[in-house]
Design a protein around this motif. Structure first.
Motif, PDB file in Angstrom:
ATOM      1  N   THR A 172      67.484 -84.057 -36.354  1.00 39.02           N
ATOM      2  CA  THR A 172      68.826 -83.485 -36.205  1.00 39.02           C
ATOM      3  C   THR A 172      69.840 -84.578 -35.883  1.00 39.02           C
ATOM      4  O   THR A 172      70.977 -84.545 -36.371  1.00 39.02           O
ATOM      5  N   GLU A 218      61.801 -83.289 -34.332  1.00 38.27           N
ATOM      6  CA  GLU A 218      62.817 -82.450 -34.966  1.00 38.27           C
ATOM      7  C   GLU A 218      64.196 -82.749 -34.378  1.00 38.27           C
ATOM      8  O   GLU A 218      65.195 -82.770 -35.100  1.00 38.27           O
ATOM      9  N   GLN A 270      73.507 -73.402 -32.681  1.00 37.27           N
ATOM     10  CA  GLN A 270      73.417 -71.955 -32.893  1.00 37.27           C
ATOM     11  C   GLN A 270      72.017 -71.580 -33.376  1.00 37.27           C
ATOM     12  O   GLN A 270      71.413 -70.635 -32.877  1.00 37.27           O
ATOM     13  N   GLN A 271      71.502 -72.314 -34.346  1.00 32.61           N
ATOM     14  CA  GLN A 271      70.166 -72.037 -34.871  1.00 32.61           C
ATOM     15  C   GLN A 271      69.091 -72.276 -33.824  1.00 32.61           C
ATOM     16  O   GLN A 271      68.151 -71.490 -33.702  1.00 32.61           O
ATOM     17  N   ARG A 272      69.210 -73.357 -33.072  1.00 34.47           N
ATOM     18  CA  ARG A 272      68.184 -73.733 -32.092  1.00 34.47           C
ATOM     19  C   ARG A 272      68.131 -72.767 -30.920  1.00 34.47           C
ATOM     20  O   ARG A 272      67.056 -72.431 -30.428  1.00 34.47           O
ATOM     21  N   GLU A 322      69.346 -76.464 -22.807  1.00 39.85           N
ATOM     22  CA  GLU A 322      70.340 -76.347 -23.874  1.00 39.85           C
ATOM     23  C   GLU A 322      71.415 -77.416 -23.737  1.00 39.85           C
ATOM     24  O   GLU A 322      71.782 -78.074 -24.707  1.00 39.85           O
ATOM     25  N   ARG A 342      77.494 -77.650 -34.166  1.00 39.80           N
ATOM     26  CA  ARG A 342      77.621 -76.242 -33.785  1.00 39.80           C
ATOM     27  C   ARG A 342      76.557 -75.386 -34.481  1.00 39.80           C
ATOM     28  O   ARG A 342      75.906 -74.559 -33.847  1.00 39.80           O
ATOM     29  N   ARG A 343      76.384 -75.596 -35.797  1.00 37.24           N
ATOM     30  CA  ARG A 343      75.362 -74.834 -36.544  1.00 37.24           C
ATOM     31  C   ARG A 343      73.959 -75.106 -36.001  1.00 37.24           C
ATOM     32  O   ARG A 343      73.155 -74.190 -35.851  1.00 37.24           O
ATOM     33  N   GLN A 344      73.667 -76.372 -35.727  1.00 34.60           N
ATOM     34  CA  GLN A 344      72.341 -76.735 -35.234  1.00 34.60           C
ATOM     35  C   GLN A 344      72.061 -76.105 -33.865  1.00 34.60           C
ATOM     36  O   GLN A 344      70.967 -75.609 -33.621  1.00 34.60           O
ATOM     37  N   GLN A 382      58.721 -81.093 -31.563  1.00 36.09           N
ATOM     38  CA  GLN A 382      60.091 -80.664 -31.271  1.00 36.09           C
ATOM     39  C   GLN A 382      60.999 -81.873 -31.021  1.00 36.09           C
ATOM     40  O   GLN A 382      62.162 -81.870 -31.417  1.00 36.09           O
ATOM     41  N   ALA A 437      70.222 -69.683 -30.584  1.00 34.07           N
ATOM     42  CA  ALA A 437      70.657 -68.305 -30.873  1.00 34.07           C
ATOM     43  C   ALA A 437      71.664 -67.814 -29.839  1.00 34.07           C
ATOM     44  O   ALA A 437      71.474 -66.787 -29.191  1.00 34.07           O
ATOM     45  N   ASP A 464      78.970 -66.609 -29.805  1.00 34.63           N
ATOM     46  CA  ASP A 464      80.061 -67.561 -30.036  1.00 34.63           C
ATOM     47  C   ASP A 464      80.661 -68.094 -28.736  1.00 34.63           C
ATOM     48  O   ASP A 464      80.920 -69.287 -28.605  1.00 34.63           O
TER      49      ASP A 464
END
Length: 153
Positions: A106, A102, A57-59, A27, A53-55, A99, A61, A64
């Motif tokens: 990103t 991907e 979070q999605q990658r 991570e 941050r969104r990416q 991956q 899970a 916060d």
């Protein structure tokens, strides 16, 4: 003597020194590479940080608090790293080719998040894609996909 020198370098390359701290997690390695792209133009825009941050979070899970810590550590690692070998190596070890493509996609999304296309960001993505063993055609394909998606917003 030549053999002992060769043996030293072989051991150093096979077993990197971990005295500098624990090895990064997958991570953290991923986040640090993405942070490196976001800061490549010497300006971290709020839109880039929000997308990163969104990416993440999605990658991954993450909750916060864990996401905040990961963002902070990734920023620190990206700013202090002399090279990206440990991050790239870990990503190549755990991510399959799709991956890694991907991840490059990103990177392109981050580079365009602030609405600007900067040559320093493109150079950084190109270099990281090469290190990740992503083909040039997939490097270009992901760039065009992200640009086309941005144009249709």
């Amino acid at each position: 003597m030549l053999e002992s020198i060769q043996r030293f370098f072989q051991q150093a390359l096979a077993e990197p020194d971990t005295a500098g701290g624990p090895a990064p997690t997958l991570e953290l390695a991923t986040a640090a590479l993405l942070f490196e792209v976001a800061r490549a133009d010497y300006h971290l825009d709020d839109s880039e940080l929000a997308l990163l941050r969104r990416q993440l979070q999605q990658r991954f899970a993450l909750e916060d608090a864990a996401l905040d810590e990961l963002m902070s550590l990734a920023r620190e690692e990206a700013e202090q790293a002399v090279d990206h070998y440990q991050f790239v190596s870990l990503v190549k070890q755990h991510y399959g080719y799709e991956q890694r493509c991907e991840l490059v996609r990103t990177m392109w999304m981050l580079s365009l998040a602030d609405g600007e296309s900067h040559s320093l960001e493109e150079h950084r993505i190109r270099r990281l894609a090469d290190l990740l063993h992503v083909s040039h055609s997939d490097f270009i394909r992901t760039k065009l996909q992200v640009q086309n998606a941005a144009d249709h917003r």
